[in-house]
Design a protein around this motif. Structure first.
Motif, PDB file in Angstrom:
ATOM      1  N   LEU A 247       0.911  -1.179  -0.006  1.00  0.00           N
ATOM      2  CA  LEU A 247       0.271   0.061  -0.047  1.00  0.00           C
ATOM      3  C   LEU A 247       0.789   1.203   0.115  1.00  0.00           C
ATOM      4  O   LEU A 247       0.586   2.154  -0.641  1.00  0.00           O
ATOM      5  CB  LEU A 247      -0.984   0.072   1.114  1.00  0.00           C
ATOM      6  N   ASN A 250       2.559   1.906  -3.441  1.00  0.00           N
ATOM      7  CA  ASN A 250       1.678   2.069  -4.496  1.00  0.00           C
ATOM      8  C   ASN A 250       1.936   0.962  -5.446  1.00  0.00           C
ATOM      9  O   ASN A 250       2.395   1.368  -6.767  1.00  0.00           O
ATOM     10  CB  ASN A 250       1.245   3.128  -5.087  1.00  0.00           C
ATOM     11  N   THR A 278      -2.550   5.853  -4.715  1.00  0.00           N
ATOM     12  CA  THR A 278      -3.282   5.079  -4.949  1.00  0.00           C
ATOM     13  C   THR A 278      -3.835   4.278  -3.736  1.00  0.00           C
ATOM     14  O   THR A 278      -5.040   3.821  -3.593  1.00  0.00           O
ATOM     15  CB  THR A 278      -2.879   3.990  -6.230  1.00  0.00           C
ATOM     16  N   LYS A 279      -3.007   3.650  -3.102  1.00  0.00           N
ATOM     17  CA  LYS A 279      -2.982   2.726  -1.866  1.00  0.00           C
ATOM     18  C   LYS A 279      -3.746   1.725  -2.032  1.00  0.00           C
ATOM     19  O   LYS A 279      -4.927   1.511  -1.640  1.00  0.00           O
ATOM     20  CB  LYS A 279      -3.611   3.923  -0.847  1.00  0.00           C
ATOM     21  N   PRO A 280      -3.176   0.536  -2.907  1.00  0.00           N
ATOM     22  CA  PRO A 280      -3.699  -0.549  -3.143  1.00  0.00           C
ATOM     23  C   PRO A 280      -3.831  -1.224  -1.739  1.00  0.00           C
ATOM     24  O   PRO A 280      -2.912  -1.336  -0.970  1.00  0.00           O
ATOM     25  CB  PRO A 280      -2.760  -1.282  -3.909  1.00  0.00           C
ATOM     26  N   GLU A 296      -8.333   0.248  -4.220  1.00  0.00           N
ATOM     27  CA  GLU A 296      -7.439   1.071  -3.857  1.00  0.00           C
ATOM     28  C   GLU A 296      -8.170   2.179  -2.869  1.00  0.00           C
ATOM     29  O   GLU A 296      -9.180   3.059  -3.258  1.00  0.00           O
ATOM     30  CB  GLU A 296      -7.209   1.661  -4.986  1.00  0.00           C
TER      31      GLU A 296
END
Length: 308
Positions: A247, A250, A278-280, A296
């Motif tokens: 995360l 990204n 984006t922070k998956p 995300e």
């Protein structure tokens, strides 16, 4: 002196490409998209999102058309999983809310009817009682109905629990710590065909592997996660690779899955670099088409990547 040759992934052949047409209308994402689950048998994609006055579960077709949403008895979805059996399909959601529905693992039918609640709604648990969860992060259910729960997402429990199809404890492993078989935020769990359970041990920046029958520790991967811990673990459709979300950087790491036997050490064979912020958070893989869906929370969207 000899140096091991470290290939640069920059010049490497891409394994996936973004499906820019998924979903058809992104405006249906109105909250923070925390989790995604694919029902590849029926061509459905379930998305769990958080926020005030937003539907908590959205259902799309695999082509990207919005189908319907539901909202009952879901407070703060964290993980989501679809189980298909010979007779029906159901959706399992881990709820980390602090209100009257939280700290539970719940089973729904596809249209959102609540079928089963594990845990005590609204009560954070102690690790002494198997079915007393504290922010359960994710669940993975086998066709037999046996289920694996990682508990939790920052609560006092740091454990991996296996339950039978009638929700009795088969085994339970893990306490808070950095040692072998201990966890600091066990965040995601999945199985391979060789009887191994893979856990993203997020804040220990490693993946740990256990025997699904006994719960015995089999090995761990940490050298690939110096930059950021693993948030999500899912296998590709052919079980050749493990897809891991990271995360804070990204990125999705595509790792070589070890064959039967030794876990050895991790090898990143490819990466998918996402845009900044984006922070998956969590991913799922369509076991028919091989597509990866990424929830995300930074971008507040789910993206679909298709194999090339």
């Amino acid at each position: 002196e000899t140096f091991d040759y470290i290939p640069s992934w920059k010049g490497q052949q891409q394994m996936y490409k973004l499906d820019i047409g998924w979903p058809k209308i992104p405006e249906y994402f109105t909250g923070q998209t925390f989790c995604v689950a694919v029902d590849s048998l029926h061509g459905l994609v379930y998305v769990g999102q958080r926020g005030d006055n937003v539907p908590k579960v959205l259902v799309f077709s695999e082509e990207g058309y919005f189908l319907y949403s539901w909202n009952n008895t879901v407070e703060m979805p964290h993980g989501i999983f679809v189980l298909n059996t010979a007779t029906d399909s159901s959706v399992w959601i881990t709820d980390v809310g602090t209100g009257k529905y939280g700290h539970t693992v719940k089973q729904y039918n596809p249209s959102g009817k609540l079928l089963q609640v594990l845990g005590t709604p609204g009560n954070a648990g102690s690790s002494l009682i198997p079915l007393q969860f504290d922010q359960p992060a994710e669940v993975f259910v086998e066709e037999s109905g046996d289920m694996y729960v990682v508990d939790g997402d920052g609560g006092m429990n740091n454990r991996l629990l296996k339950l039978s199809n009638d929700y009795q404890e088969i085994w339970l492993t893990g306490t808070n710590g950095t040692g072998i078989g201990q966890f600091k935020i066990p965040h995601s769990v999945t199985l391979d065909p060789f009887g191994r359970v893979w856990v993203a041990d997020r804040d220990n920046k490693r993946i740990q592997v256990f025997d699904k029958v006994t719960g015995e520790w089999l090995g761990s991967w940490s050298s690939c996660f110096s930059e950021d811990g693993p948030y999500s673990v899912r296998f590709t459709a052919n079980y050749k690779y493990l897809i891991v979300a990271q995360l804070n950087i990204n990125r999705l790491a595509i790792m070589a899955a070890p064959p039967v036997g030794s876990i050895r050490d991790c090898v990143i064979v490819n990466t998918i670099q996402l845009a900044d912020e984006t922070k998956p958070h969590l991913v799922d893989v369509d076991m028919k088409s091989g597509a990866i869906y990424v929830a995300e929370i930074g971008a507040q969207q789910v993206q679909k990547y298709i194999p090339l």
